[in-house]
Design a protein around this motif. Structure first.
Motif, PDB file in Angstrom:
ATOM      1  N   ARG A 169      96.915  30.565  41.464  1.00 49.35           N
ATOM      2  CA  ARG A 169      97.480  31.908  41.397  1.00 49.35           C
ATOM      3  C   ARG A 169      97.865  32.467  42.760  1.00 49.35           C
ATOM      4  NH1 ARG A 169      93.331  35.531  38.166  1.00 49.35           N
ATOM      5  NH2 ARG A 169      91.782  33.876  38.481  1.00 49.35           N
ATOM      6  N   TRP A 170      97.191  31.954  43.811  1.00 48.52           N
ATOM      7  CA  TRP A 170      97.423  32.535  45.137  1.00 48.52           C
ATOM      8  C   TRP A 170      97.218  31.481  46.204  1.00 48.52           C
ATOM      9  CZ3 TRP A 170      92.953  35.492  47.833  1.00 48.52           C
ATOM     10  CH2 TRP A 170      93.328  35.862  49.137  1.00 48.52           C
ATOM     11  N   VAL A 171      98.157  31.423  47.152  1.00 51.19           N
ATOM     12  CA  VAL A 171      98.049  30.564  48.327  1.00 51.19           C
ATOM     13  C   VAL A 171      98.047  31.466  49.555  1.00 51.19           C
ATOM     14  CG1 VAL A 171      99.138  28.754  49.709  1.00 51.19           C
ATOM     15  CG2 VAL A 171      99.262  28.658  47.209  1.00 51.19           C
ATOM     16  N   HIS A 172      97.069  31.248  50.444  1.00 47.17           N
ATOM     17  CA  HIS A 172      97.052  32.003  51.702  1.00 47.17           C
ATOM     18  C   HIS A 172      97.311  31.065  52.870  1.00 47.17           C
ATOM     19  CE1 HIS A 172      96.320  35.133  54.591  1.00 47.17           C
ATOM     20  NE2 HIS A 172      95.565  34.277  55.265  1.00 47.17           N
ATOM     21  N   ALA A 173      98.319  31.399  53.678  1.00 45.00           N
ATOM     22  CA  ALA A 173      98.645  30.637  54.882  1.00 45.00           C
ATOM     23  C   ALA A 173      97.861  31.209  56.056  1.00 45.00           C
ATOM     24  CB  ALA A 173     100.141  30.711  55.161  1.00 45.00           C
ATOM     25  N   LEU A 174      97.139  30.350  56.765  1.00 45.94           N
ATOM     26  CA  LEU A 174      96.337  30.807  57.900  1.00 45.94           C
ATOM     27  C   LEU A 174      97.181  31.098  59.129  1.00 45.94           C
ATOM     28  CD1 LEU A 174      93.241  28.448  57.553  1.00 45.94           C
ATOM     29  CD2 LEU A 174      93.367  30.903  57.026  1.00 45.94           C
ATOM     30  N   SER A 175      98.481  30.871  59.027  1.00 47.89           N
ATOM     31  CA  SER A 175      99.408  31.175  60.120  1.00 47.89           C
ATOM     32  C   SER A 175     100.340  32.295  59.676  1.00 47.89           C
ATOM     33  CB  SER A 175     100.236  29.938  60.470  1.00 47.89           C
ATOM     34  OG  SER A 175     100.986  29.535  59.334  1.00 47.89           O
ATOM     35  N   SER A 176     101.137  32.779  60.630  1.00 49.90           N
ATOM     36  CA  SER A 176     102.175  33.752  60.272  1.00 49.90           C
ATOM     37  C   SER A 176     103.374  33.039  59.675  1.00 49.90           C
ATOM     38  CB  SER A 176     102.603  34.549  61.515  1.00 49.90           C
ATOM     39  OG  SER A 176     101.515  35.275  62.044  1.00 49.90           O
ATOM     40  N   ASN A 189      92.164  40.800  49.321  1.00 55.07           N
ATOM     41  CA  ASN A 189      93.108  40.099  48.457  1.00 55.07           C
ATOM     42  C   ASN A 189      92.387  39.319  47.359  1.00 55.07           C
ATOM     43  OD1 ASN A 189      95.403  41.070  49.649  1.00 55.07           O
ATOM     44  ND2 ASN A 189      95.939  39.179  50.716  1.00 55.07           N
ATOM     45  N   TYR A 190      91.222  38.772  47.680  1.00 58.21           N
ATOM     46  CA  TYR A 190      90.429  38.087  46.647  1.00 58.21           C
ATOM     47  C   TYR A 190      90.067  39.077  45.537  1.00 58.21           C
ATOM     48  CZ  TYR A 190      86.824  35.400  44.307  1.00 58.21           C
ATOM     49  OH  TYR A 190      86.086  34.736  43.340  1.00 58.21           O
ATOM     50  N   GLU A 191      89.627  40.262  45.934  1.00 59.90           N
ATOM     51  CA  GLU A 191      89.271  41.271  44.933  1.00 59.90           C
ATOM     52  C   GLU A 191      90.480  41.642  44.085  1.00 59.90           C
ATOM     53  OE1 GLU A 191      87.587  44.505  47.058  1.00 59.90           O
ATOM     54  OE2 GLU A 191      85.822  43.380  47.754  1.00 59.90           O
ATOM     55  N   ALA A 192      91.660  41.715  44.731  1.00 57.79           N
ATOM     56  CA  ALA A 192      92.878  42.053  43.988  1.00 57.79           C
ATOM     57  C   ALA A 192      93.210  40.978  42.958  1.00 57.79           C
ATOM     58  CB  ALA A 192      94.042  42.246  44.960  1.00 57.79           C
ATOM     59  N   VAL A 193      93.039  39.697  43.324  1.00 60.96           N
ATOM     60  CA  VAL A 193      93.305  38.606  42.388  1.00 60.96           C
ATOM     61  C   VAL A 193      92.292  38.636  41.244  1.00 60.96           C
ATOM     62  CG1 VAL A 193      93.310  36.093  42.112  1.00 60.96           C
ATOM     63  CG2 VAL A 193      94.435  37.122  44.084  1.00 60.96           C
ATOM     64  N   ALA A 194      91.028  38.821  41.578  1.00 64.58           N
ATOM     65  CA  ALA A 194      89.978  38.839  40.559  1.00 64.58           C
ATOM     66  C   ALA A 194      90.191  39.954  39.547  1.00 64.58           C
ATOM     67  CB  ALA A 194      88.613  38.983  41.226  1.00 64.58           C
ATOM     68  N   GLU A 195      90.779  41.061  40.001  1.00 73.77           N
ATOM     69  CA  GLU A 195      90.982  42.218  39.120  1.00 73.77           C
ATOM     70  C   GLU A 195      92.399  42.305  38.578  1.00 73.77           C
ATOM     71  OE1 GLU A 195      89.779  45.538  41.468  1.00 73.77           O
ATOM     72  OE2 GLU A 195      87.754  44.743  41.819  1.00 73.77           O
ATOM     73  N   GLY A 196      93.234  41.300  38.899  1.00 69.37           N
ATOM     74  CA  GLY A 196      94.597  41.275  38.372  1.00 69.37           C
ATOM     75  C   GLY A 196      95.541  42.261  39.012  1.00 69.37           C
ATOM     76  N   ARG A 197      95.241  42.682  40.230  1.00 72.21           N
ATOM     77  CA  ARG A 197      96.094  43.649  40.940  1.00 72.21           C
ATOM     78  C   ARG A 197      96.974  42.926  41.967  1.00 72.21           C
ATOM     79  NH1 ARG A 197      93.353  46.159  44.174  1.00 72.21           N
ATOM     80  NH2 ARG A 197      91.247  45.322  43.921  1.00 72.21           N
ATOM     81  N   LEU A 198      97.735  41.959  41.511  1.00 72.92           N
ATOM     82  CA  LEU A 198      98.507  41.135  42.438  1.00 72.92           C
ATOM     83  C   LEU A 198      99.536  41.939  43.219  1.00 72.92           C
ATOM     84  CD1 LEU A 198      99.119  37.941  40.263  1.00 72.92           C
ATOM     85  CD2 LEU A 198      97.171  38.507  41.722  1.00 72.92           C
TER      86      LEU A 198
END
Length: 318
Positions: A70-77, A301-310
């Motif tokens: 559901r979500w990919v986070h890039a550790l770079s800009s 952002n993890y909390e947003a994904v867990a609660e469906g607030r993308l």
């Protein structure tokens, strides 16, 4: 089994970095949701069930194995090493770490500029030869800096340059939101206007199809003999062959380079031997505060994904 979204830190993240990042995530997030892959096979296997991936890159082939992502986070800009179209088609969110490196990179940009303006590069060379000889030096105060790409990093560069009394020009895609430290803003396609006026040109824009090779032979002629190019974006933003020739011929005054077309910079590159070039090994974003700043993005952002607030996720680029 946890009903919370699971997080996978891939093997693309260096071992030492991954170890501390996983420790931080395990302390900040619910128990049992963080997994770490140490080798490619583990990444390929674990990504099948992962809801979230934290990584430095993601190949299209690897993405095909991700069934629940559901979500990919890039550790770079930069996000040029991610399959953007495929992520968008599958409605997978991509966020980046834009902003966490702004302070150290901006400080390094000032470092390059001060080395050229105060003659420090020449003084260091003389020190190695035990030569006592006065070096002529100027001041950044009153000089003009042109920032190509006033995003989070460019904005911080602008603030530090303004504090030195420099005139700050910049380019930006969104001209509605201009930082106070920028004296004049131009549309991205009008970058030649900035190049023609700047004593120091700072490349801080992302690498895209539009910005690849943005600084070529023509642009280097526009800059002129007294100007210095600073690249802390991506090596491919500048045509390296054209840059070498301009530096060799004295068409521009110098360059401070942290990024290159090929990294590590090959030993036979002419850049190593040029006296008007400062080379650093892609480390301008280095900071002891990066883990804290990553968590400032990852935790909410993890909390947003867990609660469906993308739609509320920070640093969202897809």
């Amino acid at each position: 089994m946890s009903t919370q979204p699971t997080v996978l830190v891939t093997d693309y993240v260096a071992r030492e970095t991954a170890t501390e990042l996983v420790d931080r995530l395990e302390s900040a997030l619910p128990d049992g949701v963080v997994e770490r892959a140490a080798i490619p096979k583990e990444t390929r296997d674990l990504i099948e069930d992962a809801d979230i991936v934290v990584t430095n890159r993601l190949s299209p082939e690897l993405l095909e194995h991700a069934e629940n992502l559901r979500w990919v986070h890039a550790l770079s800009s930069g996000i040029d090493s991610y399959p953007l179209e495929a992520l968008e088609e599958r409605e997978i969110v991509l966020t980046n770490s834009a902003g966490i490196h702004a302070q150290p990179i901006a400080e390094q940009v000032l470092g390059y500029m001060l080395m050229f303006e105060r003659g420090l590069t020449e003084s260091v060379r003389q020190q190695r030869r035990s030569v006592w000889e006065r070096v002529s030096a100027g001041e950044l105060h009153g000089q003009t800096v042109g920032i190509i790409g006033v995003g989070a990093i460019g904005e911080r560069v602008a603030e530090l340059c303004a504090a030195f009394g420099m005139d700050v020009l910049g380019t930006k895609r969104d001209l509605e939101d201009v930082p106070d430290a920028v004296d004049e803003i131009y549309a991205a396609e009008d970058h030649h206007e900035v190049l023609a006026r700047a004593d120091y040109v700072v490349l801080a824009c992302p690498l895209t199809e539009d910005t690849r090779g943005l600084i070529g032979e023509r642009e280097l002629h526009v800059m002129g003999r007294d100007s210095v190019l600073v690249n802390i974006g991506r090596g491919e933003l500048a045509d390296e062959d054209a840059l070498v020739e301009s530096l060799q011929q004295g068409r521009i005054r110098g360059a401070g380079l942290d990024v290159f077309e090929t990294e590590p910079l090959p030993q036979d590159s002419p850049l190593w031997d040029l006296s008007n070039v400062i080379i650093t090994p892609h480390m301008a974003g280095s900071t002891p505060h990066r883990f804290d700043r990553w968590l400032e993005i990852l935790e909410p952002n993890y909390e947003a994904v867990a609660e469906g607030r993308l739609e509320e996720m920070e640093n969202r680029v897809v």
